[in-house]
Design an enzyme around this catalytic site. Sequence first.
Site, PDB file in Angstrom:
ATOM      1  N   TYR A 177     -14.931  -0.032 -10.601  1.00  0.00           N
ATOM      2  CA  TYR A 177     -15.923  -1.114 -10.670  1.00  0.00           C
ATOM      3  C   TYR A 177     -15.306  -2.349 -11.332  1.00  0.00           C
ATOM      4  O   TYR A 177     -15.448  -3.469 -10.845  1.00  0.00           O
ATOM      5  CB  TYR A 177     -17.152  -0.628 -11.458  1.00  0.00           C
ATOM      6  CG  TYR A 177     -18.275  -1.641 -11.524  1.00  0.00           C
ATOM      7  CD1 TYR A 177     -19.068  -1.890 -10.404  1.00  0.00           C
ATOM      8  CD2 TYR A 177     -18.558  -2.333 -12.701  1.00  0.00           C
ATOM      9  CE1 TYR A 177     -20.114  -2.812 -10.465  1.00  0.00           C
ATOM     10  CE2 TYR A 177     -19.593  -3.256 -12.765  1.00  0.00           C
ATOM     11  CZ  TYR A 177     -20.369  -3.486 -11.640  1.00  0.00           C
ATOM     12  OH  TYR A 177     -21.400  -4.408 -11.698  1.00  0.00           O
TER      13      TYR A 177
HETATM   14  N1  LIG Z   1     -27.608  -4.380 -13.278  1.00  0.00           N
HETATM   15  C1  LIG Z   1     -26.645  -4.772 -14.050  1.00  0.00           C
HETATM   16  O1  LIG Z   1     -26.679  -4.544 -15.264  1.00  0.00           O
HETATM   17  C2  LIG Z   1     -25.477  -5.537 -13.474  1.00  0.00           C
HETATM   18  C3  LIG Z   1     -24.563  -6.081 -14.390  1.00  0.00           C
HETATM   19  C4  LIG Z   1     -23.502  -6.833 -13.891  1.00  0.00           C
HETATM   20  C5  LIG Z   1     -23.385  -7.031 -12.525  1.00  0.00           C
HETATM   21  N2  LIG Z   1     -24.289  -6.476 -11.673  1.00  0.00           N
HETATM   22  C6  LIG Z   1     -24.121  -6.741 -10.242  1.00  0.00           C
HETATM   23  O2  LIG Z   1     -25.346  -7.176  -9.708  1.00  0.00           O
HETATM   24  C7  LIG Z   1     -25.360  -6.918  -8.311  1.00  0.00           C
HETATM   25  C8  LIG Z   1     -26.671  -6.229  -7.948  1.00  0.00           C
HETATM   26  O3  LIG Z   1     -26.696  -4.944  -8.524  1.00  0.00           O
HETATM   27  P1  LIG Z   1     -27.961  -4.300  -9.233  1.00  0.00           P
HETATM   28  O4  LIG Z   1     -27.567  -3.938 -10.598  1.00  0.00           O
HETATM   29  O5  LIG Z   1     -29.145  -5.138  -9.035  1.00  0.00           O
HETATM   30  O6  LIG Z   1     -28.059  -2.909  -8.437  1.00  0.00           O
HETATM   31  P2  LIG Z   1     -29.087  -2.350  -7.343  1.00  0.00           P
HETATM   32  O7  LIG Z   1     -30.480  -2.411  -7.834  1.00  0.00           O
HETATM   33  O8  LIG Z   1     -28.540  -1.027  -6.949  1.00  0.00           O
HETATM   34  O9  LIG Z   1     -28.942  -3.374  -6.139  1.00  0.00           O
HETATM   35  C9  LIG Z   1     -27.819  -3.379  -5.310  1.00  0.00           C
HETATM   36  C10 LIG Z   1     -28.179  -4.042  -4.018  1.00  0.00           C
HETATM   37  O10 LIG Z   1     -27.010  -4.090  -3.188  1.00  0.00           O
HETATM   38  C11 LIG Z   1     -27.355  -3.508  -1.945  1.00  0.00           C
HETATM   39  N3  LIG Z   1     -26.195  -2.934  -1.263  1.00  0.00           N
HETATM   40  C12 LIG Z   1     -25.438  -1.870  -1.604  1.00  0.00           C
HETATM   41  N4  LIG Z   1     -24.486  -1.659  -0.673  1.00  0.00           N
HETATM   42  C13 LIG Z   1     -24.662  -2.610   0.278  1.00  0.00           C
HETATM   43  C14 LIG Z   1     -24.002  -2.931   1.476  1.00  0.00           C
HETATM   44  N5  LIG Z   1     -22.969  -2.214   1.940  1.00  0.00           N
HETATM   45  N6  LIG Z   1     -24.445  -3.992   2.196  1.00  0.00           N
HETATM   46  C15 LIG Z   1     -25.501  -4.724   1.775  1.00  0.00           C
HETATM   47  N7  LIG Z   1     -26.180  -4.449   0.658  1.00  0.00           N
HETATM   48  C16 LIG Z   1     -25.760  -3.411  -0.085  1.00  0.00           C
HETATM   49  C17 LIG Z   1     -28.412  -2.485  -2.233  1.00  0.00           C
HETATM   50  O11 LIG Z   1     -29.093  -2.187  -1.026  1.00  0.00           O
HETATM   51  P3  LIG Z   1     -29.635  -0.710  -0.690  1.00  0.00           P
HETATM   52  O12 LIG Z   1     -30.958  -0.619  -1.396  1.00  0.00           O
HETATM   53  O13 LIG Z   1     -29.766  -0.729   0.801  1.00  0.00           O
HETATM   54  O14 LIG Z   1     -28.633   0.271  -1.180  1.00  0.00           O
HETATM   55  C18 LIG Z   1     -29.244  -3.271  -3.234  1.00  0.00           C
HETATM   56  O15 LIG Z   1     -30.070  -4.180  -2.576  1.00  0.00           O
HETATM   57  C19 LIG Z   1     -24.138  -6.076  -8.015  1.00  0.00           C
HETATM   58  O16 LIG Z   1     -23.116  -6.931  -7.509  1.00  0.00           O
HETATM   59  C20 LIG Z   1     -23.758  -5.548  -9.378  1.00  0.00           C
HETATM   60  O17 LIG Z   1     -22.401  -5.233  -9.469  1.00  0.00           O
HETATM   61  C21 LIG Z   1     -25.325  -5.714 -12.113  1.00  0.00           C
END
Ligand SMILES: NC(=O)c1ccc[n+]([C@@H]2O[C@H](COP(=O)([O-])OP(=O)(O)OC[C@H]3O[C@@H](n4cnc5c(N)ncnc54)[C@H](OP(=O)(O)O)[C@@H]3O)[C@@H](O)[C@H]2O)c1
Length: 323
Positions: A177
């Site tokens: 990651y």
């Molecule tokens: N949450 C945190 O604390 C945090 C911190 C730093 C960075 N981030 C970043 O924030 C972003 C969003 O993550 P999140 O934490 O909100 O997680 P999340 O709730 O799991 O959301 C991830 C999203 O990405 C989608 N996704 C996964 N694989 C995909 C693909 N191949 N094509 C298109 N969409 C896809 C998922 O869709 P499905 O529902 O269809 O799987 C979901 O809509 C990510 O880039 C993550 O690395 C998150």
Amino acid sequence: MRNFPKLATFLLIAWAMPGLASADEASAGGENHAKAILVTGASTGIGRNITETLAAKGYFVYAGARKEKDLAELNAIENVQAVRLDVTVQEEIDAAVETVRKGGRGLYGLVNNAGVAIVGSLIEVEEDELDFQLDVNVFGPYRVTKAFAPLIMESKGRITTIGSISGILSGPLFGPYSMSKHAIEAYTDSLAREMADFDVQVSVIEPGNYKSDIFKSLRRRMERNGQSIDDSLFAEQIKRMLEAPVDRAQHKEPDEVSAAVMDALFADDPKHRYMVVPNEFEAQITITQIMREMVQLNEGQPYTYDREALIAIMDGVLAELDE
Ligand SMILES: NC(=O)c1ccc[n+]([C@@H]2O[C@H](COP(=O)([O-])OP(=O)(O)OC[C@H]3O[C@@H](n4cnc5c(N)ncnc54)[C@H](OP(=O)(O)O)[C@@H]3O)[C@@H](O)[C@H]2O)c1
């Protein structure tokens, strides 16, 4: 483009983040009102929050999702048009470009948000797992940005990518990651310089820990693939990591992340980097790591700078903010 925040600003970013929304609100009532923005990974977590925030403020959102249920849910939100979009499938990306072109609104903003996380040690992770991690988190933004760049350039718009403080920090068992988010740092830095010639501004948002489904989808995938960690040299540590609540309920809602995205998309003078963290500790470890790397780079080489020279360099970098 504000290149580097002043040191005091570094430490105040999380505190100040709700205030950033006002920069957007100032412009939302004007011509920006109808601007169209594409958000990838809009089904849950940060992407869903960004989508709802933009739509509530009257922007038109093309919301990327993969599952029928999510597409239907997103379509039910006012100002949102759901778009089937898996960032690893070129045909779906091409079809999404077509949909947006036919929509006739142009495209002002792209938010590369879709992302996944895997856990595992770098000496054990399978190559196809590493490939999966990089395919979504690195090649995804690359593919989507490349496909939508002509539309964004036409509107002299904005590209915003959700990186992470893992683009600076590299924890054990999160190597894949961190590798992906470090790549996003380089990707967005180079892209920003290239797109400046076309009046397109590029920002990277670096969230700390916020509530989302990222762990849920990680565990779902491990179960689906029948992945066992029992034979891992790190089984105990990984088990402890996976014991955290699956909905990350211990973390805050990512409203501050959306506020930063709003600033990156609509402020007259957006920043290049937005670190958005829920507490002082996450800010402190991230900034300290950047400084540690500076010290490590500087140490024991023929052109090593002493402390005074380093401070002079820091003053020069801070002065760039006023240029
Ligand atoms: N949450 C945190 O604390 C945090 C911190 C730093 C960075 N981030 C970043 O924030 C972003 C969003 O993550 P999140 O934490 O909100 O997680 P999340 O709730 O799991 O959301 C991830 C999203 O990405 C989608 N996704 C996964 N694989 C995909 C693909 N191949 N094509 C298109 N969409 C896809 C998922 O869709 P499905 O529902 O269809 O799987 C979901 O809509 C990510 O880039 C993550 O690395 C998150």
